[in-house]
Motif scaffolding. Structure first.
Motif, PDB file in Angstrom:
ATOM      1  N   PRO A  84      -7.782   4.422   5.017  1.00 35.26           N
ATOM      2  CA  PRO A  84      -7.364   5.721   5.554  1.00 35.26           C
ATOM      3  C   PRO A  84      -5.931   6.020   5.128  1.00 35.26           C
ATOM      4  N   ASN A  85      -5.560   7.295   5.142  1.00 27.65           N
ATOM      5  CA  ASN A  85      -4.195   7.704   4.805  1.00 27.65           C
ATOM      6  C   ASN A  85      -3.418   8.036   6.058  1.00 27.65           C
ATOM      7  N   CYS A  86      -2.121   7.760   6.034  1.00 25.45           N
ATOM      8  CA  CYS A  86      -1.234   8.076   7.145  1.00 25.45           C
ATOM      9  C   CYS A  86      -1.161   9.593   7.319  1.00 25.45           C
ATOM     10  N   GLU A  87      -1.305  10.053   8.545  1.00 25.84           N
ATOM     11  CA  GLU A  87      -1.252  11.484   8.849  1.00 25.84           C
ATOM     12  C   GLU A  87       0.105  12.103   8.562  1.00 25.84           C
ATOM     13  N   VAL A  88       1.167  11.301   8.540  1.00 27.96           N
ATOM     14  CA  VAL A  88       2.523  11.830   8.357  1.00 27.96           C
ATOM     15  C   VAL A  88       2.966  11.738   6.904  1.00 27.96           C
ATOM     16  N   CYS A  89       2.949  10.546   6.339  1.00 29.14           N
ATOM     17  CA  CYS A  89       3.500  10.365   4.987  1.00 29.14           C
ATOM     18  C   CYS A  89       2.442  10.342   3.894  1.00 29.14           C
ATOM     19  N   GLY A  90       1.162  10.231   4.271  1.00 28.99           N
ATOM     20  CA  GLY A  90       0.084  10.256   3.294  1.00 28.99           C
ATOM     21  C   GLY A  90      -0.195   8.936   2.603  1.00 28.99           C
ATOM     22  N   ALA A  91       0.548   7.896   2.919  1.00 28.72           N
ATOM     23  CA  ALA A  91       0.348   6.592   2.288  1.00 28.72           C
ATOM     24  C   ALA A  91      -1.001   5.997   2.685  1.00 28.72           C
ATOM     25  N   ALA A  92      -1.651   5.345   1.720  1.00 26.13           N
ATOM     26  CA  ALA A  92      -2.882   4.622   2.023  1.00 26.13           C
ATOM     27  C   ALA A  92      -2.531   3.423   2.890  1.00 26.13           C
ATOM     28  N   ILE A  93      -3.335   3.188   3.924  1.00 20.66           N
ATOM     29  CA  ILE A  93      -3.045   2.100   4.862  1.00 20.66           C
ATOM     30  C   ILE A  93      -4.049   0.981   4.610  1.00 20.66           C
ATOM     31  N   ALA A  94      -3.703   0.132   3.653  1.00 21.87           N
ATOM     32  CA  ALA A  94      -4.579  -0.980   3.287  1.00 21.87           C
ATOM     33  C   ALA A  94      -3.885  -2.291   3.599  1.00 21.87           C
ATOM     34  N   ASN A  95      -4.524  -3.105   4.411  1.00 23.51           N
ATOM     35  CA  ASN A  95      -4.038  -4.453   4.703  1.00 23.51           C
ATOM     36  C   ASN A  95      -2.661  -4.460   5.363  1.00 23.51           C
TER      37      ASN A  95
END
Length: 61
Positions: free
Chosen positions: A18-29
């Protein structure tokens, strides 16, 4: 999309994360991953955040 109830910080491919709602970074591991869930219009909604700072920026809570 990854099951929002799973352990997102374990062996998740960045393409499926999933991507962070604020910064858009992928949240992997990431052990700092935060998820908020709520009910809206009779369906479950989720918002993912890469850390507490992004979580707080989203709604100030």
């Amino acid at each position: 999309m990854v099951d929002p109830t799973s352990d997102h910080h374990e062996d998740i491919d960045e393409a499926d994360a999933p991507n962070c709602e604020v910064c858009g970074a992928a949240i992997a591991n990431e052990v700092t991953h935060r998820v908020i869930t709520w009910i809206e219009d009779d369906s479950v909604q989720t918002a993912h955040f890469c850390d507490d700072e992004c979580r707080q920026q989203w709604d100030g809570a």
